[in-house]
Design an enzyme around this catalytic site. Structure first.
Site, mmCIF file in Angstrom:
data_model
loop_
_atom_site.group_PDB
_atom_site.id
_atom_site.type_symbol
_atom_site.label_atom_id
_atom_site.label_comp_id
_atom_site.label_asym_id
_atom_site.label_seq_id
_atom_site.Cartn_x
_atom_site.Cartn_y
_atom_site.Cartn_z
ATOM 1 N N THR A 45 -39.566 -20.990 -9.566
ATOM 2 C CA THR A 45 -40.551 -22.069 -9.666
ATOM 3 C C THR A 45 -41.862 -21.583 -10.281
ATOM 4 O OG1 THR A 45 -42.020 -23.386 -8.269
ATOM 5 C CG2 THR A 45 -41.059 -21.489 -7.239
ATOM 6 N N ASP A 46 -42.622 -22.508 -10.853
ATOM 7 C CA ASP A 46 -43.955 -22.140 -11.366
ATOM 8 C C ASP A 46 -44.945 -21.910 -10.223
ATOM 9 O OD1 ASP A 46 -44.291 -24.788 -10.540
ATOM 10 O OD2 ASP A 46 -45.284 -25.447 -12.380
ATOM 11 N N GLU A 47 -44.550 -22.286 -8.994
ATOM 12 C CA GLU A 47 -45.479 -22.133 -7.869
ATOM 13 C C GLU A 47 -45.765 -20.666 -7.549
ATOM 14 O OE1 GLU A 47 -45.020 -24.806 -4.572
ATOM 15 O OE2 GLU A 47 -43.913 -26.236 -5.786
ATOM 16 N N LYS B 270 -40.230 -17.286 -2.863
ATOM 17 C CA LYS B 270 -39.620 -17.344 -4.203
ATOM 18 C C LYS B 270 -40.157 -16.199 -5.074
ATOM 19 C CE LYS B 270 -37.138 -19.928 -5.795
ATOM 20 N NZ LYS B 270 -35.655 -20.032 -5.818
ATOM 21 N N TYR C 116 -43.259 -20.959 1.029
ATOM 22 C CA TYR C 116 -42.190 -21.229 0.055
ATOM 23 C C TYR C 116 -42.402 -20.419 -1.219
ATOM 24 C CZ TYR C 116 -39.953 -23.562 -3.914
ATOM 25 O OH TYR C 116 -39.250 -23.805 -5.078
HETATM 26 P P1 NAD Z 1 -32.659 -28.376 -2.926
HETATM 27 O O1 NAD Z 1 -33.383 -28.096 -1.650
HETATM 28 O O2 NAD Z 1 -32.424 -29.776 -3.330
HETATM 29 O O3 NAD Z 1 -31.222 -27.672 -2.874
HETATM 30 C C1 NAD Z 1 -31.006 -26.405 -2.348
HETATM 31 C C2 NAD Z 1 -29.509 -26.232 -2.138
HETATM 32 O O4 NAD Z 1 -29.287 -24.904 -1.642
HETATM 33 C C3 NAD Z 1 -28.905 -27.200 -1.123
HETATM 34 O O5 NAD Z 1 -27.698 -27.728 -1.607
HETATM 35 C C4 NAD Z 1 -28.673 -26.322 0.108
HETATM 36 O O6 NAD Z 1 -27.582 -26.771 0.906
HETATM 37 C C5 NAD Z 1 -28.396 -24.982 -0.544
HETATM 38 N N1 NAD Z 1 -28.679 -23.845 0.355
HETATM 39 C C6 NAD Z 1 -29.793 -23.644 1.104
HETATM 40 N N2 NAD Z 1 -29.677 -22.508 1.811
HETATM 41 C C7 NAD Z 1 -28.484 -21.964 1.471
HETATM 42 C C8 NAD Z 1 -27.799 -20.770 1.845
HETATM 43 N N3 NAD Z 1 -28.330 -19.926 2.742
HETATM 44 N N4 NAD Z 1 -26.592 -20.527 1.300
HETATM 45 C C9 NAD Z 1 -26.035 -21.388 0.412
HETATM 46 N N5 NAD Z 1 -26.626 -22.534 0.034
HETATM 47 C C10 NAD Z 1 -27.843 -22.817 0.554
HETATM 48 O O7 NAD Z 1 -33.439 -27.552 -4.025
HETATM 49 P P2 NAD Z 1 -33.674 -27.921 -5.569
HETATM 50 O O8 NAD Z 1 -34.856 -28.782 -5.669
HETATM 51 O O9 NAD Z 1 -32.400 -28.341 -6.164
HETATM 52 O O10 NAD Z 1 -34.074 -26.482 -6.131
HETATM 53 C C11 NAD Z 1 -33.077 -25.563 -6.571
HETATM 54 C C12 NAD Z 1 -33.753 -24.273 -6.977
HETATM 55 O O11 NAD Z 1 -34.685 -24.533 -8.021
HETATM 56 C C13 NAD Z 1 -34.526 -23.612 -5.846
HETATM 57 O O12 NAD Z 1 -34.309 -22.231 -5.932
HETATM 58 C C14 NAD Z 1 -35.970 -23.967 -6.139
HETATM 59 O O13 NAD Z 1 -36.829 -22.955 -5.684
HETATM 60 C C15 NAD Z 1 -35.969 -24.046 -7.645
HETATM 61 N N6 NAD Z 1 -36.954 -24.969 -8.237
HETATM 62 C C16 NAD Z 1 -37.066 -26.258 -7.780
HETATM 63 C C17 NAD Z 1 -37.979 -27.121 -8.392
HETATM 64 C C18 NAD Z 1 -38.099 -28.567 -7.977
HETATM 65 O O14 NAD Z 1 -38.988 -29.259 -8.461
HETATM 66 N N7 NAD Z 1 -37.221 -29.092 -7.133
HETATM 67 C C19 NAD Z 1 -38.781 -26.658 -9.438
HETATM 68 C C20 NAD Z 1 -38.639 -25.335 -9.871
HETATM 69 C C21 NAD Z 1 -37.703 -24.520 -9.263
#
Ligand code: NAD
Length: 356
Positions: free
Chosen positions: A138-140, A168, A164
């Site tokens: 993430t950009d955070e 990350k 969080y």
């Molecule tokens: P999300 O919370 O919707 O999904 C996370 C998934 O990971 C879920 O399906 C959950 O069941 C699974 N999970 C959690 N713990 C687990 C474990 N111990 N073992 C196996 N599976 C597990 O998250 P998202 O929004 O889809 O984000 C996905 C990734 O992208 C993350 O790493 C997040 O940091 C990154 N990200 C998200 C955003 C955003 O805006 N949502 C932006 C930049 C980066």
């Protein structure tokens, strides 16, 4: 050439978009490892569930034995690691789960990947040479750009503010360390805020859409002037697949939508879109539902991404503007009431039953 992608967190918001894109628009095979926490929803993968190129493994990335077994059985060419605890507010209420999944889980996965990759025949082996471990972040991790016109670049120093983003950031460091120390062929991407279909309704955009439809208050933190750079999730999924398959080993790519908006503007735009698409019976604008609430502790004021490297090196640019993407998103929630009703009443978690 068709390859096998091992995706972690493929039942989540972004992971499911990546899985749907890979199955619908490529010849690649997908193995999805997901623990199915509250954020995992197999109903987001209904369109791919019957594909012979798709396999689901119900497992925790912190389970070293299960990870080793998944690598041994499925022999992946590319790992895309998205599994994480991802909601900032939850990380403030309970940080340890974030440390465990995001840091320990990433380390366990890196070790499983390293021992699998090392055991591949290294000479004249396309499999070993082509192997990639792509960590999605993430950009955070870069912290706060308050009061500046700066953009986050791939060399911006890390300064995470929340449990969080700190977890990350730590996981990003681990991935780079495994590349430097062991030569594991890794890639890291840092992306701005995503929005779009199948987004869990605890996050700002789906929460506002569903509250507004129900005539409930629309909570906005502080004065709503926090700025985020919004990217449509399908644009992110395409960028991720491009980085995983074409990115330079050891590199980091920032991904963003060139869409800086204040939170208040996002909420107002959703109100206006809903007023247009579902005119309120009493003719009162849904903007009247906006309610300012006490700000979140440590709330960063501004994030903004410089995505010129991925554009220059890989030719990726987002296809959606904020206006087109947000309209599509609102229309998706209007057309997919069954999906979000089942999230709201908890019945989507019934999908776990019967899974080992
Ligand atoms: P999300 O919370 O919707 O999904 C996370 C998934 O990971 C879920 O399906 C959950 O069941 C699974 N999970 C959690 N713990 C687990 C474990 N111990 N073992 C196996 N599976 C597990 O998250 P998202 O929004 O889809 O984000 C996905 C990734 O992208 C993350 O790493 C997040 O940091 C990154 N990200 C998200 C955003 C955003 O805006 N949502 C932006 C930049 C980066």
């Amino acid at each position: 050439m068709p390859r096998t992608f091992l995706i972690t967190g493929g039942a989540g918001f972004i992971g499911s978009a990546v899985v749907r894109e890979l199955i619908a628009n490529t010849d690649h095979t997908v193995v999805n490892i997901d623990k199915l926490t509250y954020a995992g929803n197999l109903e987001s993968l209904a369109s791919v569930a019957d594909s012979p190129r798709y396999t689901f493994i119900h497992a925790d990335i912190c389970d070293a034995q299960a990870m080793r077994q998944a690598f041994a059985i499925h022999q992946p060419d590319v790992v895309m690691h998205l599994a994480a605890e991802s909601h900032v507010d939850r990380s403030i209420d309970g940080p340890l789960e974030f440390i465990h999944t995001n840091m320990v889980g990433t380390a366990v996965l890196l070790e499983a990947a390293r021992s699998y990759w090392k055991a591949l025949p290294q000479t004249s082996s396309e499999k070993a040479a082509g192997f990639r471990f792509h960590h999605i972040s993430t950009d955070e991790v870069y912290g706060d750009l308050e009061g500046t016109d700066d953009l986050f670049t791939e060399t911006t120093p890390y300064a995470p503010s929340s449990p969080y983003s700190a977890s990350k950031a730590s996981s990003d460091h681990l991935v780079r360390a495994w590349q430097r120390t062991y030569g594991l062929p890794t890639l890291v991407t840092n992306c701005s805020n995503n929005y779009g279909p199948y987004h869990f309704p605890e996050k700002l955009i789906p929460l506002v859409i569903l509250n507004a439809l129900a005539g409930k208050p629309l909570p906005v933190y502080g004065d709503g002037q926090q700025i985020r750079d919004w990217l449509y999730v399908e644009d992110h999924a395409r960028a991720l697949i491009q980085v995983a398959t074409e990115g330079r080993v050891g590199e980091t790519y920032n991904i963003g939508g060139h869409n800086e908006q204040t939170n208040l503007h996002v909420v107002q735009t959703i109100c206006d879109l809903l007023d247009e698409l579902v005119p309120p019976a009493d003719k009162r604008s849904r903007r009247e539902l906006i309610t300012f609430v006490k700000d979140r502790p440590g709330h960063d004021q501004r994030y903004a991404i410089d995505a010129s490297k991925i554009q220059r090196e890989l030719g990726w640019t987002p296809q959606e503007t904020f206006e087109t993407g947000l309209r599509k998103t609102v229309q998706w929630y209007l057309a997919n009431e069954i999906w979000w009703r089942r999230v709201q009443d908890g019945s989507y978690q019934g999908e776990r039953l019967g899974l080992s």
